[in-house]
Design an enzyme around this catalytic site. Structure first.
Site, short mmCIF file in Angstrom:
data_model
loop_
_atom_site.label_atom_id
_atom_site.label_comp_id
_atom_site.label_asym_id
_atom_site.label_seq_id
_atom_site.Cartn_x
_atom_site.Cartn_y
_atom_site.Cartn_z
N ASP A 47 0.83 -1.21 0.00
CA ASP A 47 0.00 0.00 0.00
C ASP A 47 0.86 1.25 0.00
OD1 ASP A 47 0.92 -0.39 2.59
OD2 ASP A 47 -1.03 -0.87 3.42
N ASN A 116 -7.36 -2.94 14.44
CA ASN A 116 -8.78 -3.14 14.07
C ASN A 116 -8.97 -4.30 13.10
OD1 ASN A 116 -7.80 -2.17 11.66
ND2 ASN A 116 -9.12 -0.35 11.58
N HIS A 118 -7.31 -4.71 10.18
CA HIS A 118 -7.08 -4.44 8.76
C HIS A 118 -5.79 -5.12 8.29
CE1 HIS A 118 -4.73 -0.41 9.53
NE2 HIS A 118 -3.86 -1.37 9.29
N GLU A 123 -9.71 -1.76 5.33
CA GLU A 123 -10.27 -1.42 6.63
C GLU A 123 -11.57 -2.17 6.88
OE1 GLU A 123 -8.52 0.23 8.67
OE2 GLU A 123 -8.12 2.29 8.08
C1 GLP Z 1 -0.60 0.10 8.66
C2 GLP Z 1 -0.34 -0.53 7.27
C3 GLP Z 1 -0.44 -2.01 7.32
C4 GLP Z 1 0.29 -2.47 8.56
C5 GLP Z 1 -0.53 -2.10 9.76
C6 GLP Z 1 0.12 -2.42 11.09
O1 GLP Z 1 -1.58 1.05 8.66
N1 GLP Z 1 -1.14 -0.04 6.21
O2 GLP Z 1 0.08 -2.56 6.14
O3 GLP Z 1 0.45 -3.85 8.53
O4 GLP Z 1 -0.99 -0.78 9.68
O5 GLP Z 1 1.14 -1.51 11.40
P1 GLP Z 1 2.18 -1.78 12.55
O6 GLP Z 1 3.00 -2.94 12.13
O7 GLP Z 1 2.99 -0.52 12.65
O8 GLP Z 1 1.41 -2.05 13.79
#
Ligand code: GLP
Length: 225
Positions: A47, A116, A118, A123
């Site tokens: 992304d 959450n 995702h 989302e």
């Molecule tokens: C972000 C990204 C995801 C990521 C997730 C968890 O918003 N878009 O691809 O896996 O949230 O992030 P983190 O590993 O910092 O908890």
């Protein structure tokens, strides 16, 4: 790592965020010791924020450069990210799907998970998008990403481009990494809850080759006092 050594033409799907940082550090260390040959590997990131170019420090491209790409022997042509500043975002999403297909599909998709539930920027919602698309971020997700934007959630873009659930599920193998107690509910729902668009990671139950790597806290175990 072993997979790259076994299959030097591996196609890797990569996430950003805190979760993969240890993996990226180890990959960078081993690469500097010339134990990993990246010359035939191709990468596709999950992304990118809409409106941010690679020179913007908050972009996921900038994150990937400093967390991984600057430390390994990989050419720019082997790296694929969505362009959050493309003039036609829908065309950019379609281009990305074609690029993944042209590479022969993703062999191993590494994922984090949002608190959450995702994955990528898919989302929780009444319905999910199958393929790469323009996503609207929840306030919670913008807050979770604020550390890359001077701890100001309002500066986190409200939209992103993201692989869809079908894009992710088409990978031949999936490895999901989750750490910390704030992920425990999402991990529990993902592994043993109902499959629901309200917890996008639950769709990973439909895949036959998923490895979930968690610490005790993300697995819902209290640490010793
Ligand atoms: C972000 C990204 C995801 C990521 C997730 C968890 O918003 N878009 O691809 O896996 O949230 O992030 P983190 O590993 O910092 O908890």
């Amino acid at each position: 790592m072993a997979a790259i050594v076994r299959s030097p033409r591996l196609v890797l799907g990569l996430p950003t965020g805190r979760s993969p940082l240890t993996l990226y550090r180890v990959l960078a260390e081993r690469s500097s010791q010339a134990r990993v040959n990246w010359s035939g590997v191709r990468t596709f990131n999950l992304d990118e924020f809409v409106g941010l170019g690679g020179a913007d420090p908050g972009s996921y491209r900038a994150f990937m450069q400093s967390a991984l790409f600057d430390h390994i022997g990989i050419d720019a042509g082997q790296i694929h990210l969505l362009d959050g500043r493309a003039p036609d975002l829908a065309a950019e999403c379609a281009r990305y799907e074609r690029a993944i297909a042209a590479a022969g599909g993703i062999d191993i998709q590494v994922l984090g998970i949002g608190a959450n539930g995702h994955v990528g920027f898919n989302e929780p919602a009444d319905a999910l998008r199958a393929h790469t698309h323009i996503a609207t971020l929840t306030l919670g997700t913008r807050a979770a990403n604020a550390q890359w934007f001077g701890n100001e959630p309002d500066r986190v873009p409200a939209h992103a481009l993201s692989m869809g659930m079908a894009t992710i599920l088409a990978a031949r193998e999936i490895v999901l990494i989750a750490t910390g107690a704030e992920k425990a509910a999402a991990v529990s729902g993902m592994v043993s809850g109902l499959i629901t668009p309200r917890l996008p990671a639950s769709f990973l139950q439909l895949h036959t080759r998923v490895t979930v790597m968690v610490d005790n806290a993300a697995w819902g175990q209290k640490s010793e006092p």
